[in-house]
Write a protein that holds these residues in place. Structure first.
Motif, PDB file in Angstrom:
ATOM      1  N   SER A   1      -1.853  22.751   2.746  1.00  9.34           N
ATOM      2  CA  SER A   1      -2.811  22.046   3.610  1.00  9.34           C
ATOM      3  C   SER A   1      -4.121  21.818   2.866  1.00  9.34           C
ATOM      4  O   SER A   1      -4.480  22.569   1.964  1.00  9.34           O
ATOM      5  CB  SER A   1      -3.071  22.859   4.883  1.00  9.34           C
ATOM      6  N   SER A   2      -4.837  20.786   3.276  1.00 11.10           N
ATOM      7  CA  SER A   2      -6.084  20.443   2.581  1.00 11.10           C
ATOM      8  C   SER A   2      -7.121  21.553   2.707  1.00 11.10           C
ATOM      9  O   SER A   2      -7.902  21.784   1.783  1.00 11.10           O
ATOM     10  CB  SER A   2      -6.640  19.118   3.083  1.00 11.10           C
ATOM     11  N   GLU A   3      -7.134  22.262   3.838  1.00 12.61           N
ATOM     12  CA  GLU A   3      -8.090  23.367   4.004  1.00 12.61           C
ATOM     13  C   GLU A   3      -7.775  24.508   3.035  1.00 12.61           C
ATOM     14  O   GLU A   3      -8.660  25.023   2.358  1.00 12.61           O
ATOM     15  CB  GLU A   3      -8.064  23.877   5.446  1.00 12.61           C
ATOM     16  N   GLN A   4      -6.505  24.894   2.957  1.00 12.24           N
ATOM     17  CA  GLN A   4      -6.100  25.950   2.017  1.00 12.24           C
ATOM     18  C   GLN A   4      -6.340  25.507   0.579  1.00 12.24           C
ATOM     19  O   GLN A   4      -6.778  26.287  -0.257  1.00 12.24           O
ATOM     20  CB  GLN A   4      -4.618  26.299   2.199  1.00 12.24           C
ATOM     21  N   TRP A   5      -6.038  24.238   0.318  1.00 16.17           N
ATOM     22  CA  TRP A   5      -6.218  23.695  -1.021  1.00 16.17           C
ATOM     23  C   TRP A   5      -7.684  23.776  -1.437  1.00 16.17           C
ATOM     24  O   TRP A   5      -8.004  24.178  -2.548  1.00 16.17           O
ATOM     25  CB  TRP A   5      -5.721  22.247  -1.063  1.00 16.17           C
ATOM     26  N   SER A   6      -8.585  23.404  -0.538  1.00 17.28           N
ATOM     27  CA  SER A   6     -10.024  23.415  -0.844  1.00 17.28           C
ATOM     28  C   SER A   6     -10.527  24.824  -1.121  1.00 17.28           C
ATOM     29  O   SER A   6     -11.297  25.047  -2.065  1.00 17.28           O
ATOM     30  CB  SER A   6     -10.825  22.812   0.309  1.00 17.28           C
ATOM     31  N   ILE A   7     -10.100  25.773  -0.317  1.00 14.12           N
ATOM     32  CA  ILE A   7     -10.517  27.170  -0.508  1.00 14.12           C
ATOM     33  C   ILE A   7      -9.991  27.687  -1.842  1.00 14.12           C
ATOM     34  O   ILE A   7     -10.723  28.304  -2.625  1.00 14.12           O
ATOM     35  CB  ILE A   7     -10.021  28.054   0.660  1.00 14.12           C
ATOM     36  N   ARG A   8      -8.743  27.416  -2.111  1.00 16.08           N
ATOM     37  CA  ARG A   8      -8.116  27.878  -3.369  1.00 16.08           C
ATOM     38  C   ARG A   8      -8.766  27.199  -4.576  1.00 16.08           C
ATOM     39  O   ARG A   8      -8.973  27.830  -5.609  1.00 16.08           O
ATOM     40  CB  ARG A   8      -6.619  27.583  -3.325  1.00 16.08           C
ATOM     41  N   ARG A   9      -9.111  25.921  -4.439  1.00 13.13           N
ATOM     42  CA  ARG A   9      -9.752  25.198  -5.537  1.00 13.13           C
ATOM     43  C   ARG A   9     -11.072  25.847  -5.918  1.00 13.13           C
ATOM     44  O   ARG A   9     -11.345  26.068  -7.088  1.00 13.13           O
ATOM     45  CB  ARG A   9      -9.986  23.727  -5.156  1.00 13.13           C
TER      46      ARG A   9
END
Length: 171
Positions: free
Chosen positions: A93-101
């Motif tokens: 998901s984009s939210e998880q992706w952003s946090i991980r990034r």
């Protein structure tokens, strides 16, 4: 001729050559460090703007400038590979992706800081930057303008035109 004379002849003949070679060697080391510092400084300065051209270029230079054979620098390359892997991953998901990034970028910068003898902790790297709201708004507006213009040029959107305050020419 004694040993002192031979040493003097050796020093006179080879001293300048050794001095030049040593200077060139030290200059090469300094240049290599400067290139790594440039990457680090660019990434630190643009960490709030991860799609800027300078940021992307600096990321792509990591493989070129950091040494795969150096243990500390190998950790930088490994962190870069992990970050790059996430950048091309669209399965989360984009939210998880952003946090991980953000977490992976912080880890990359932290490892670079260690290699380059900067004393930054991860919290400082993650939170200590200035990014005006106006910059984000400007980027969003420019993206919207580009999308709208492309839609008009592709023929999928029309430009609405209306007339007002037109005087009638009836006689």
């Amino acid at each position: 001729m004694g040993i002192a004379d031979w040493l003097m002849i050796f020093a006179v003949l080879f001293g300048p050559i050794i001095a030049v070679q040593l200077t060139r060697y030290l200059d090469r080391i300094k240049e290599i460090r400067e290139r790594k510092l440039n990457i680090f400084k660019t990434l630190m300065a643009t960490r709030a703007y991860n799609v800027s051209w300078a940021h992307v270029e600096a990321l792509n230079r990591i493989d070129l400038e950091f040494d795969h054979n150096n243990k500390k620098e190998k950790a930088v390359i490994a962190a870069w590979k992990e970050y790059l892997d996430l950048l091309s991953n669209s399965s989360i998901s984009s939210e998880q992706w952003s946090i991980r990034r953000v977490d992976l970028m912080v880890e990359l910068l932290y490892k670079m800081a260690n290699v380059l003898d900067y004393d930054f902790d991860k919290t400082h790297i993650k939170n200590s930057f200035y990014s005006p709201i106006a910059h984000g708004a400007t980027e969003e507006e420019q993206a919207a303008l580009r999308r709208g213009l492309l839609e008009v040029l592709e023929g999928t959107r029309q430009i609405p035109i209306s007339f007002s305050n037109i005087k009638s020419s009836e006689k």
